[in-house]
Design an enzyme around this catalytic site. Structure first.
Site, PDB file in Angstrom:
ATOM      1  CD1 TRP A 102      55.844 -13.070  28.504  1.00 47.30           C
ATOM      2  CD2 TRP A 102      58.034 -12.718  28.340  1.00 47.30           C
ATOM      3  NE1 TRP A 102      56.450 -13.870  29.433  1.00 47.30           N
ATOM      4  CE2 TRP A 102      57.798 -13.674  29.359  1.00 47.30           C
ATOM      5  CE3 TRP A 102      59.346 -12.341  28.064  1.00 47.30           C
ATOM      6  CZ2 TRP A 102      58.841 -14.252  30.093  1.00 47.30           C
ATOM      7  CZ3 TRP A 102      60.379 -12.916  28.788  1.00 47.30           C
ATOM      8  CH2 TRP A 102      60.118 -13.867  29.795  1.00 47.30           C
ATOM      9  CG  ASP A 172      57.272 -13.373  21.470  1.00 42.36           C
ATOM     10  OD1 ASP A 172      57.246 -14.591  21.193  1.00 42.36           O
ATOM     11  OD2 ASP A 172      57.632 -12.937  22.579  1.00 42.36           O
ATOM     12  CE  LYS A 196      56.627 -19.619  26.463  1.00 42.67           C
ATOM     13  NZ  LYS A 196      56.702 -19.874  27.900  1.00 42.67           N
TER      14      LYS A 196
END
Length: 361
Positions: A102, A172, A196
Site C-alpha cells: 500500500w 495512511d 476496517k
C-alpha cells in the site's frame, strides 16, 4: 441465524452491538419515521448527529483544535493522489517510505502530482522488516513524508510515529486507526478508509493540520480541495450519510468499551495469542516477519506444506472461521484482528489451528 468469526481484511467485521443498533434504527432513525439514509444531510437531525460524531472522534483520539476533521467519500486509494494535489505545489518533491504494497501504491498514485523520492524501502527484504531509520534519505525541503502505518498484506506495522523533523508526516492509517492511542500532533495529515476499524466502505476519514489547508496549490476543481470540504463541514456535496452514521455508532461503541487504551490491550492479547500459536507450532505454521514490527492488525502466515492450504481453508470455513485466505500477492493465510474481532474469535482460530496441525502434521 448463526454468525461466523470474521477475519476479513476489509471490508471487515463490525461490532455486533453496532450492527444490532443499526438494525433497530433502520426504519425509524432518531424518531424521524425514516431511515438515516433517507434524511437530508442539511437537515437539523443529520447535522446534529454529524457534529456529535466529530466530537466523539476528537475525544477518542484527543485531536487538537488546530486540526480539521473531514468525512470524505471514496477510498484511501483516491487520496493517494488527492493528498499531493492538496499539500504539494507543482514541482515539489515528497518523501515516501515503502514498507509494503500500500505504501508502494501510494507512491505510484502520487507520482503524477509530485516528484516521488523513495527515501527508504524494504522491498529488497521482501518487506519482512522495516527499513532502519538511520538509512532513510529524507529531504528537509520535501512537501511531506508519507508512510503507511500498517501494511495489511505484508503484516508490518509502525508501532510509533517516526521522527522526520519539521516536514509534515502524512500517514495512511486505514488498517490500524483507533486500534490504540496515538499522538495526533506528530502528524501533519492522517487518512483512513473506513472499512476496517471505523465502519462500512465508501467513507474516508481525514485529520489534517489546519495550516496545511492553506498551502498554495495548483489549479484544482473545488471538489478535490480539502480546504473547501473543511469550509463546508464535509458537506460540499452530498456525503456518505450511511457511512457517517455507522462510524458514529462505532465511536460510541469504542467509548462504551474503554476507549483506545482498552482497544490497545485487547489487540495486544489477540495478536500475541495468534503469534504464539504460529511460533510454537514447530514450523507447521510460519510467519517470517521481524517480530518487533509484526502487525497487531493483520497476521499473514503459511503452512509448512502449501498442498494443505485448500484443506485448511475448507475446514476452517466449516468451523465458522471466515475469510482466512491470504492476499493473492503472498498466498497462504491471513487473519485480520481489527477492533471488532473479539478475543473469543482468536481463541476459536488457534484451537482450530492446533487441531488441524495435530491431524495433518
Amino acid at each position: 441465524m448463526s454468525r461466523v468469526w470474521n477475519f476479513s481484511a476489509g471490508p471487515a467485521a463490525l461490532p455486533l452491538p453496532v450492527l444490532e443498533r443499526a438494525q433497530r434504527e433502520l426504519l425509524d432513525w432518531n424518531g424521524s419515521g425514516a431511515s438515516v439514509m433517507e434524511q437530508s444531510h442539511r437537515g437539523k437531525r443529520f447535522i446534529a448527529m454529524a457534529q456529535q460524531v466529530e466530537a466523539d472522534l476528537r475525544q477518542l483520539m484527543d485531536i487538537p483544535d488546530y486540526y480539521a476533521v473531514l468525512f470524505e467519500q471514496g477510498g484511501a486509494t483516491q487520496h493517494f493522489a488527492q493528498i499531493p494535489m492538496n499539500i504539494a505545489r507543482e514541482g515539489d518533491s515528497a518523501d515516501y517510505i515503502i514498507t509494503g504494497h500500500w505504501s508502494e501504491k501510494a507512491a505510484n498514485e502520487g507520482a503524477p502530482y509530485v516528484h516521488v523520492n523513495v527515501a527508504a524501502t524494504s522491498k529488497a527484504d521482501n518487506f519482512l522488516r522495516m527499513p532502519a531509520r538511520e538509512t532513510w534519505q529524507l529531504d528537509p525541503k520535501a512537501a511531506y513524508v508519507h508512510i503507511a502505518t500498517n501494511e495489511t498484506i505484508h503484516g508490518v506495522q509502525f508501532k510509533q510515529a517516526p521522527e522526520v523533523g519539521d516536514v509534515p508526516l502524512v500517514a495512511d492509517m486505514s488498517s490500524d486507526i483507533l486500534s490504540g492511542p496515538i499522538d495526533v500532533s506528530r502528524y501533519g495529515l492522517i487518512y483512513a478508509g473506513a472499512q476496517k476499524n471505523i465502519g462500512p466502505s465508501g467513507l474516508v476519514l481525514i485529520i489534517i493540520r489546519r495550516d496545511l489547508l492553506e498551502r498554495p496549490m495548483r489549479p484544482t476543481a473545488k471538489i478535490f480541495r480539502y480546504v473547501e470540504h473543511a469550509a463546508h463541514d464535509s458537506m460540499l456535496n452530498t456525503p456518505n450519510t450511511w457511512g457517517w452514521y455507522l462510524a458514529g455508532l462505532t465511536f460510541e461503541w469504542l467509548k462504551d468499551n474503554g476507549g483506545l487504551a482498552a482497544m490497545a490491550e485487547r489487540n495486544r492479547q489477540k495478536s500475541e495469542l495468534l503469534y504464539a500459536t504460529i511460533d510454537g507450532s514447530g514450523s507447521f505454521y510460519r510467519n517470517p516477519i521481524d517480530p518487533p514490527v509484526r502487525s497487531r492488525m493483520n497476521v499473514p502466515f503459511t503452512l509448512h506444506d502449501s498442498a494443505l492450504d485448500a484443506a485448511f481453508l475448507q475446514e476452517s470455513e466449516a468451523a465458522g472461521l471466515m475469510a482466512l485466505k491470504g492476499h493473492k500477492a503472498l498466498g497462504g493465510m491471513r487473519a485480520s484482528l481489527y477492533n471488532a474481532v473479539p478475543l473469543e474469535a482468536v481463541q476459536a482460530l488457534v484451537d482450530f489451528m492446533h487441531d488441524f496441525a495435530r491431524r495433518h502434521g
